[in-house]
Design a protein around this motif. Structure first.
Motif, PDB file in Angstrom:
ATOM      1  N   LEU A  93       0.832  -1.207   0.000  1.00 56.91           N
ATOM      2  CA  LEU A  93       0.000   0.000   0.000  1.00 56.91           C
ATOM      3  C   LEU A  93       0.862   1.252   0.000  1.00 56.91           C
ATOM      4  N   TRP A  94       1.955   1.201   0.762  1.00 61.24           N
ATOM      5  CA  TRP A  94       2.841   2.369   0.861  1.00 61.24           C
ATOM      6  C   TRP A  94       3.485   2.699  -0.486  1.00 61.24           C
ATOM      7  N   LYS A 126       5.262  10.300   3.334  1.00 53.87           N
ATOM      8  CA  LYS A 126       5.746  10.987   4.531  1.00 53.87           C
ATOM      9  C   LYS A 126       5.078  10.361   5.756  1.00 53.87           C
ATOM     10  N   GLY A 127       5.864  10.111   6.810  1.00 52.23           N
ATOM     11  CA  GLY A 127       5.321   9.571   8.054  1.00 52.23           C
ATOM     12  C   GLY A 127       4.982   8.094   7.967  1.00 52.23           C
ATOM     13  N   ALA A 150       1.958   5.984   9.815  1.00 54.23           N
ATOM     14  CA  ALA A 150       0.923   5.451   8.925  1.00 54.23           C
ATOM     15  C   ALA A 150       0.706   3.961   9.189  1.00 54.23           C
ATOM     16  N   PHE A 151       1.800   3.238   9.430  1.00 49.06           N
ATOM     17  CA  PHE A 151       1.690   1.807   9.704  1.00 49.06           C
ATOM     18  C   PHE A 151       0.910   1.549  10.995  1.00 49.06           C
ATOM     19  N   ASN A 152       1.143   2.366  12.018  1.00 48.80           N
ATOM     20  CA  ASN A 152       0.399   2.222  13.270  1.00 48.80           C
ATOM     21  C   ASN A 152      -1.093   2.463  13.068  1.00 48.80           C
ATOM     22  N   HIS A 175       0.161  13.915   3.541  1.00 47.59           N
ATOM     23  CA  HIS A 175       1.205  12.990   3.948  1.00 47.59           C
ATOM     24  C   HIS A 175       0.561  11.629   4.215  1.00 47.59           C
ATOM     25  N   GLY A 176       1.305  10.579   3.995  1.00 46.30           N
ATOM     26  CA  GLY A 176       0.750   9.252   4.215  1.00 46.30           C
ATOM     27  C   GLY A 176       0.222   9.071   5.626  1.00 46.30           C
ATOM     28  N   SER A 177       0.952   9.551   6.634  1.00 44.57           N
ATOM     29  CA  SER A 177       0.504   9.419   8.027  1.00 44.57           C
ATOM     30  C   SER A 177      -0.822  10.141   8.252  1.00 44.57           C
ATOM     31  N   THR A 178      -1.005  11.295   7.613  1.00 45.37           N
ATOM     32  CA  THR A 178      -2.253  12.049   7.755  1.00 45.37           C
ATOM     33  C   THR A 178      -3.412  11.307   7.111  1.00 45.37           C
ATOM     34  N   TRP A 179      -3.187  10.795   5.907  1.00 47.93           N
ATOM     35  CA  TRP A 179      -4.255  10.094   5.172  1.00 47.93           C
ATOM     36  C   TRP A 179      -4.715   8.859   5.945  1.00 47.93           C
TER      37      TRP A 179
END
Length: 295
Positions: free
Chosen positions: A154-155, A162-163, A167-169, A207-211
């Motif tokens: 997915l990444w 970013k992040g 994002a994984f968590n 950012h990936g972590s935000t999404w």
């Protein structure tokens, strides 16, 4: 759109919600001021962006966060016979007559709304956004290297890397709450289609972590309306004409098909000497066809 009311409403559980940013609370308050008697607002992202001097992407992010936390509902009306969005409807989901739960261990009040008639919940708007029914029977995985491998795939697909660890968590938490890997993958694909359709600048892509934190797979994304058969045929004709123009111009420029053909084939590898000759010397084939028809 009606003019905003002089007063807005900001109930205690919105005011003291630590998950909300200050700007999101202000936006919620603004939405209540714009609501009609049925508790709905249809102001656009552009309207709010100009009002608060921020980008439409910021407004979209704030509204999606309010939606995720259950403070508003979002539905769309489409132009008749098309998938083009005609109007977005934001519904206030807060019942102001319900006693509020304790927030931060101190605030508890029965919020009596003096203008409650302006903010009745629009129950029908929820029907189009319900996520309670799951048609995908894929069972969420709960841990191990398989989960990490799925996330890595997915990444690679996500457009703004970013992040990653955050994002994984969030990805693992989503799986524990019943979200499937395919739901997330489909959400990323839809988001990428919207980015391409709107030509979103890289700095405005989440950012990936935000999404992952905002459950981006649940968002509604804009996609281009499918082309009609007439439009597709027109595109085909234009493409053919563009190719023939290039072939004719290159042959004229180089003075012969033999010299022009290598250059033409850089753009159109399927063009043979005979095809180029038919375009550069159409009169030869027209006269030949006339003889064949006469016979």
């Amino acid at each position: 759109m009606e003019k905003p009311a002089f007063y807005s409403v900001l109930p205690a559980n919105v005011r003291y919600d630590e998950h909300l940013k200050a700007n999101e609370k202000i936006l919620y308050s603004e939405i209540t001021a714009l609501c009609t008697k049925d508790g709905t607002c249809w102001a656009s992202n552009n309207y709010f962006a100009k009002l608060y001097h921020v980008s439409t992407v910021s407004i979209s992010t704030w509204i999606n966060h309010l939606k995720k936390l259950g403070y508003v509902s979002v539905t769309f009306e489409y132009e008749t016979g098309t998938k083009r969005i005609a109007k977005r409807i934001i519904g206030i989901k807060q019942n102001f007559n319900t006693p509020q739960r304790k927030v931060n261990g101190g605030v508890k009040e029965n919020f009596k709304d003096p203008i409650k008639e302006n903010f009745k919940e629009n129950i029908t708007s929820i029907n189009n956004t319900s996520k309670s029914k799951k048609t995908n029977k894929e069972k969420p995985k709960q841990g191990g290297s398989g989960v990490r491998n799925d996330f890595e795939k997915l990444w690679k697909l996500y457009p703004n890397k970013k992040g990653k660890e955050k994002a994984f968590n969030f990805y693992q938490k989503a799986l524990k709450h019943g979200v499937t890997n395919k739901q997330i993958q489909d959400g990323i694909v839809k988001y990428k289609h919207e980015i391409a359709y709107l030509k979103t600048d890289m700095r405005y892509i989440k950012h990936g972590s935000t999404w992952f934190n905002q459950s981006g797979w649940d968002d509604d994304y804009q996609t281009p309306e499918p082309r009609s058969s007439k439009q597709s045929e027109l595109d085909r004709v234009i493409a053919i004409q563009k190719r023939e123009d290039l072939i004719y111009n290159k042959c004229s420029e180089f003075g012969s098909i033999e010299k022009a053909l290598p250059v033409i084939q850089e753009t159109y590898p399927d063009i043979t000497w005979e095809k180029a000759d038919r375009i550069f010397h159409p009169e030869r084939y027209l006269s030949r066809r006339g003889v064949e028809n006469a016979n």
